[in-house]
Structures are given as C-alpha cells and as structure tokens.
Design a protein around this motif. Structure first.
Motif, mmCIF file in Angstrom:
data_model
loop_
_atom_site.group_PDB
_atom_site.id
_atom_site.type_symbol
_atom_site.label_atom_id
_atom_site.label_comp_id
_atom_site.label_asym_id
_atom_site.label_seq_id
_atom_site.Cartn_x
_atom_site.Cartn_y
_atom_site.Cartn_z
ATOM 1 N N VAL A 89 0.828 -7.168 -15.857
ATOM 2 C CA VAL A 89 0.472 -5.810 -15.457
ATOM 3 C C VAL A 89 -0.267 -5.828 -14.126
ATOM 4 C CG1 VAL A 89 -0.903 -3.788 -16.063
ATOM 5 C CG2 VAL A 89 0.402 -4.970 -17.827
ATOM 6 N N ALA A 90 -1.215 -6.781 -13.998
ATOM 7 C CA ALA A 90 -2.003 -6.859 -12.768
ATOM 8 C C ALA A 90 -1.124 -7.125 -11.556
ATOM 9 C CB ALA A 90 -3.057 -7.957 -12.897
ATOM 10 N N ALA A 91 -0.034 -7.895 -11.770
ATOM 11 C CA ALA A 91 0.858 -8.214 -10.653
ATOM 12 C C ALA A 91 1.582 -6.986 -10.130
ATOM 13 C CB ALA A 91 1.887 -9.268 -11.082
ATOM 14 N N GLY A 92 1.701 -5.963 -10.973
ATOM 15 C CA GLY A 92 2.451 -4.778 -10.561
ATOM 16 C C GLY A 92 1.581 -3.601 -10.162
ATOM 17 N N ILE A 93 0.271 -3.798 -10.105
ATOM 18 C CA ILE A 93 -0.598 -2.662 -9.784
ATOM 19 C C ILE A 93 -1.485 -2.978 -8.580
ATOM 20 C CG2 ILE A 93 -0.643 -1.663 -12.087
ATOM 21 C CD1 ILE A 93 -3.285 -3.063 -12.562
ATOM 22 N N GLY A 94 -0.889 -3.508 -7.567
ATOM 23 C CA GLY A 94 -1.635 -3.738 -6.338
ATOM 24 C C GLY A 94 -1.875 -2.424 -5.611
ATOM 25 N N ALA A 95 -2.199 -2.519 -4.350
ATOM 26 C CA ALA A 95 -2.436 -1.316 -3.537
ATOM 27 C C ALA A 95 -1.885 -1.561 -2.143
ATOM 28 C CB ALA A 95 -3.934 -1.014 -3.488
ATOM 29 N N SER A 96 -1.480 -0.477 -1.494
ATOM 30 C CA SER A 96 -0.923 -0.586 -0.147
ATOM 31 C C SER A 96 -2.005 -0.372 0.894
ATOM 32 C CB SER A 96 0.175 0.464 0.037
ATOM 33 O OG SER A 96 -0.399 1.774 0.012
ATOM 34 N N LEU A 97 -1.702 -0.769 2.134
ATOM 35 C CA LEU A 97 -2.643 -0.530 3.234
ATOM 36 C C LEU A 97 -2.866 0.967 3.435
ATOM 37 C CD1 LEU A 97 -1.528 -3.186 5.883
ATOM 38 C CD2 LEU A 97 -3.744 -3.059 4.735
#
Length: 705
Positions: free
Chosen positions: A172-180
């Motif tokens: 789950v953590a791998a798919g919930i990053g954030a963009s610049l």
C-alpha cells in the motif's frame, strides 16, 4: 469473610444442576456435554465469509496466554486475540486478492533471520548458526507432536501474521507516494498569508431558549449520520455496595489480643512465652500465627514505623514496643540488635555462577562445588595482590555490567544488593575481602568504601491484620439482604436507597467483555448477569464481591446498532442548536458592504492580519480552520458572507494575499506528504476493516448472546 461467603453459596441450586446433569447422563451419556454447552454452534464470528470457530479462538487464546505467562486477565487476552484473528484474516484476504501468498519458505526465512534463533546454541555449529540443525529439530518435534511443537507452531503462525501485515503495508505504501505538484501546492497553501476585514457574529448572541428542537430533529440527524452513531451493546446499572470493614470495636478487640502476647501466659498449666522473654522468634511468630514474616534486616530510623521510631532509637536491646497501629496491622516490635552501619558503600566483586544459579546461561558448566573452589582460589590471589582484582573481574566475572568497571559498584544504599552481599559489605570493614553465596552464584567481594555511619536496629515484629469480626460480617450481610428484600417486595431502588440513607453508584455503558465495574472493582459476574437475556430493566440481584456485597439493579439496556435518541440527545443537541443559530444569523445578515452587514447584525468590523493555515486562528475569535480556509481561497477585495464557522457566522473581505517565495524545488514537501501517508498504516487498516463484512459473536464464547 471467605468462609462465610462459601457457606452462603446457593448450594441447593448447585445440587439441582448436578442432579439434572447426572440424570441426563444416565439417559444418554453423550448429553452431559450438551447439558453444559447449550449453544452447539461452533462459530463465533466471520470475516468476509471466513469462519472463526470456537476451537480456533480457544487455541489462539491458549497460545496468547502462554506467550504472556498468564500476566493478563481473561477478558484482556480475549479482546487482543479476537482483534488479532480479525486482522490476520483481513490481511490474508487482501494479499490473496493481490495474488500474494505467504508460504513456508517465507516463514522459514523469517525464522533464520531471528536473532534469538541464530543465537540459540542448539542450532549452531562451531558457534555459527546452522540452518540444517534447526530443520532437524523442527522435524523431530513435529513427529512427536508434543507441547514443544505446539509452541513452535504458534510462534511460526505469529511470524506468518507479521509477514502478511508488513507485506500488505509495504504494498500500500508503495502506491501512495506524492508528486512534486502536490508538494508545491502544500507549500503554498500552508504558507500563504491573508489580511483583511471581517465581521464575526457569535452563536452566543442568540439565547438557546430561542431555538426549539424536537425529538424528531435529533432522530433525523442520527439517521443522516449513522456511521457516527453506531454503538456496541451495553448495559447501565445502579448499585449499592455494602463494605465489610472492621469497626472500632473490632480494632479494640484485636489490639487487646495482640497485647496479651507481650508477657508470658499460662495455658493448661504450661508457661507460654511472650515476645518479651522469648528468644526463638521464628517459632513465636509461627505459633501465634503472625500475619507478618520475620525480617532479619537492619533498619535505619526512616525505615522503622514512624509511630514508634523515636522510642525505638532511644531504646535498648530487648525492649518491646506496642501494640501500635501501622497501616492495616496492629504490631508488637522487639529490639534484637543495636549497632552502627554505613548508609552507603562501595564494593567490587567477581561473580562465579554455577549450574542452576540465577545468572547461569548455557555456557556455565561448573557445579556449585567447583564454582566455590574457583571463587576461593580467586580470593587467595586477590588477597595476595589486590591490584589484580580489576583485571580478574573483567576476565572472569559473569556480571557483565560491573565487569567492564573491574567489578566496581559505586556508592549504593543498604537495601540495593542481595542480603548475603549486602551483609558482608555493610557489616564488614573497609578493605575486607571474602566469598559469599547468593542465588546468582559465588561473589568474591572487596569492600572499597563506607560512609555516613548511623545507628541501626534489628526488630522482630509480630503483626495481626485488622479485619472485620464475624459479627461485623454478619451485620453487613444482613444489611445487604434486608435491602434486597425490600426491592423484592416492590420498593423502588432509589427510594430504598434514600430511606436507608445509603449511597448508590451508577455504572454506565458496561460492555459484554468488560471486567471492571467502576466503583465495585473487577466483578465479571455482575456484567454477565446484566447481559443475561432474561434480566429486564428494573431487575436486581445481590452479589458477593471482594470485601463485601453489592446489590445491583439494571437501569438500561442498549442494543448493538444505532444509538437511541435519548442517549444521543446530549451529543446532538449542541450541533443542531448551532446549525439553527447559524441559519437565524444568516437570515439577519443583509447589505453588500461590510459596514452594511455589520449594521444589520449589530457587530463591528474587525481586522485580521497575516492569517494562515499553519495556525488557523483569528485574533479575538480563536481556532477557526473552516473560515481561514475560506479566506485563503477567496478573491481579493470581494465581500464573502454567510461563512459558518465553529464559533459563529462570518463575513469578510480579503484585502491582501501574500504568497510565500517560490522555491527552486519542492521535493522536501513532496517527501513529507509521502511519509505522512506511509505512516498511516493503522488508519489504512481501519479503513479496510470498516469496509469488511465482520460478524462478531465473540461474547457468546463467554455465555453472552
């Protein structure tokens, strides 16, 4: 108290139950288990269609109790195990849907990487972890299928559960990053400052009495916000506690009995020694059934009961003091020794353990006799050359904490060390060396320092616990029975309480698996009774509890599901009142400029400077995040009105919006958002749990339907 309580057990009821069971057994031996287990359903819950059986729960409960050494209560263990089982099944389902399975290889790899497994000498070859030895051991105990295999199986199940949780969280953590872009937006949103004018109309400007609410208003609000008003099944009770406490007469009688033990007495023409003349103190305490064990420690003045401390330290060996009251005891104390001891000391030691001693690990091979010889040899060496003590301690002492310092312990108080070590150091002289034995092994000791010599005494103390007499117990029992009888005769609970000048206590919101009844203590029986399907509101019962009796009445039953209007009113009413007041204020607001609006609601125009979302407070008002958010997003020099906040209704004009300086890169803010999201694994699990189909009948395991 304990004897009387047992006598008062409902023996006829037990005889009837046992008789019926035996009768059933005569007719059909298979029915006896059914008799005591009316609920034959082997399921106590489901998670997304997967059954949790009674056997699965019972085995997991036993494993958890063994793991914790039975240091947690039954209900605490049950709740933890139930939540663990739900979590395991939810994670397993999520991984299966993602096409991921945690298999035997994964579990074995986790075993191999465990520090406790790698450090176990049973699984080592020449001091290095050997996988094959672990595999052989597991294969052997699996074949035997005994308690050890059961423990390993439980351990591996917990490893599997941890792997599944970690795997899911990582996915789950791998798919919930954030963009610049998100980082940039977050930076500007938090750091933009706005200044301008505003009008604030507090809800308090309208009296609550002007807002009329109906029961249906509360009901509609609950129905429109059902998720926020879901409740577990609960019960409310009122109860009176009848405490069994010693009376003044009881105390006087106990004190008189203790006083008789000072002097010698004649019993059946035999002289029985009192504390004053006896010299066999252990025998005296045992024969007179002291509630306190013998204490052979020296005591400083602060350690002696303060009620007699002054007299004791002005006394001499052989003096007897008492009877005196100290806490829950009447005591007699006799001085058996008087001397001077330091209040602190320094010492060095070399600890030599033996097989079976408290400090022995798998590397210890010396017997007690061999360890004693080693310690005596070391004593001979250090007596001949004290300078060798520190090096020998570093090399040979099993007390690693002190060995690094050459076996040295800096200033420590009298009661810090084990008795044999302490007695040698505090009763000896500075510079003395010797060998003493303790539960940890043999200590080679050198006394390095002593200071602050003070008078100390040894006291032998007889103690009798101050408890209620049988007469007092009977009186309290009769009081409880009389109160219960009045209820049985139709007297209203609170009326009976008032007439007898008693005090009743409420216990609100008791849950099926609670153990503690506030004000009564850990009384699971009361909770079980309150949840009995046949017990109705207004019913009552007397309970034998620790230290007395409780007469309880059931005042309310709450079913699992949506909170009742009556119970939700206190929570909903302020919300609805503010909503109605906001509408009333909005209806008053008129005008196209702030001045006109201020005049329509009889308020003044105020100034707000440098307001931002990092600290969404408005000077003179307080915390108002919704209003500050509206200001940040408003256009400059445009009147915005009818903004509903937490404390009132607002109108404002943003006169200046100050953006923060642009940054060359917003990666720091992007990472912050990403990390915040990744650290919310618990919230993620709770969201998945909420979306899962969970049937919870675990309380039925404990007889509550």
């Amino acid at each position: 108290m304990a004897i009387l309580s047992k006598i008062r057990e409902r023996t006829m009821f037990l005889i009837l139950v046992i008789g019926l069971a035996l009768f059933a057994f005569v007719l059909d031996p298979t029915t006896i288990s059914d008799f005591f287990s009316a609920n034959k359903v082997n399921e106590i819950g489901e998670v997304n269609g997967e059954v949790i059986s009674r056997q699965e729960f019972a085995e997991a409960l036993d494993a958890y109790k063994a793991q914790t050494g039975n240091r947690v209560s039954e209900m605490q263990a049950a709740k933890t195990v139930w939540n663990n089982l739900i979590r395991q099944k939810i994670y397993k389902k999520q991984l299966e849907e993602a096409g991921i399975t945690v298999g035997d290889v994964d579990i074995l790899n986790a075993l191999y990487e465990s520090p406790s497994i790698q450090g176990d000498p049973r699984f080592q070859t020449s001091g290095i972890f050997d996988k094959n030895k672990l595999k052989e051991h597991l294969a052997t105990i699996k074949e035997e299928n005994g308690e050890e295999w059961k423990a390993w199986r439980n351990y591996m199940a917990s490893l599997q559960s941890n792997i599944e949780k970690t795997t899911y969280d990582n996915l789950v953590a791998a798919g919930i990053g954030a963009s610049l872009k998100e980082g940039e937006a977050n930076y500007f949103t938090e750091n933009t400052k706005v200044s301008g004018k505003y009008i604030y109309v507090p809800y308090t400007t309208i009296a609550d009495s002007l807002v009329i609410l109906k029961k249906s208003d509360v009901e509609n609000y609950i129905n429109n916000h059902q998720d926020a008003f879901q409740v577990e099944a609960s019960r409310d009770i009122n109860f009176v506690k009848f405490d069994i406490k010693p009376t003044a007469e009881d105390e006087a009688a106990i004190k008189a009995e203790v006083a008789k033990l000072i002097e010698d007495s004649e019993v059946n023409n035999t002289t029985v020694k009192g504390l004053k003349s006896t010299t066999d103190y252990s025998e005296f305490l045992e024969e007179n059934e002291s509630d306190l064990a013998i204490d052979n420690n020296y005591k400083f003045k602060v350690q002696v009961p303060q009620v007699i401390a002054e007299e004791v330290f002005n006394g001499k060996e052989g003096d007897v003091f008492g009877p005196y009251k100290d806490g829950d005891y009447f005591k007699l104390s006799k001085i058996t020794a008087v001397t001077q001891l330091p209040d602190s000391a320094q010492a060095s030691h070399i600890l030599i353990p033996f097989i079976g001693s408290a400090s022995a690990d798998e590397t210890v091979v010396q017997t007690e006799e061999e360890a004693k010889k080693t310690a005596d040899s070391l004593l001979t060496v250090v007596k001949a050359n004290k300078s060798k003590f520190a090096d020998l301690a570093k090399e040979m002492s099993s007390d690693k904490g002190s060995a690094e310092n050459g076996g040295f312990y800096d200033w420590f108080a009298y009661n810090r060390m084990v008795p044999s070590f302490r007695d040698f150091v505090f009763e000896g002289k500075e510079g003395d060396m010797g060998v003493v034995k303790s539960q940890f092994g043999f200590h080679v000791i050198k006394i390095d320092g002593q200071k602050n010599f003070q008078p100390v005494v040894k006291l032998v103390t007889f103690g009798r616990k101050i408890e209620a007499s049988e007469e007092t117990e009977n009186t309290v029992f009769q009081n409880a029975e009389t109160f219960a009888l009045e209820l049985a005769n139709g007297k209203v609970f609170e009326e009976a309480v008032k007439e007898k000048n008693l005090s009743s206590l409420p216990a609100v919101g008791l849950k099926p698996l609670d153990e503690n009844v506030p004000g009564a203590g850990n009384e699971r029986e009361i909770i079980t009774w309150a949840f009995d399907e046949e017990v109705k509101e207004g019913d009552f019962k007397r309970f034998d509890v620790e230290g007395g009796y409780v007469v309880a009445t059931l005042t309310s039953k709450t079913a699992k599901g949506l909170m009742s209007v009556d119970k939700a009113t206190a929570r909903v009413r302020p919300i609805l009142i503010n909503e109605r007041k906001a509408k009333m204020i909005q209806d008053k607001i008129s005008g196209s400029t702030l001045d006109e609006i201020a005049k329509s609601v009889s308020q003044s125009v105020r100034t707000a400077a440098d307001v931002n979302l990092q600290s969404p407070t408005i000077s003179g008002v307080g915390f108002e995040p919704k209003v500050v958010g509206a200001m940040i997003n408003a256009k400059e020099n445009e009147v915005v009105k009818n903004v509903v906040g937490d404390k009132g209704v607002f109108a404002f004009v943003v006169e200046k919006k100050e953006l923060p300086a642009a940054l060359p890169n917003y990666d720091t803010f992007r990472k912050r958002i990403a990390n915040e999201r990744k650290n919310k694994t618990f919230q993620m699990y709770e969201a998945v749990k909420k979306a899962s189909d969970i049937e919870d009948n675990m309380s039925s395991f404990y007889g509550i339907q």
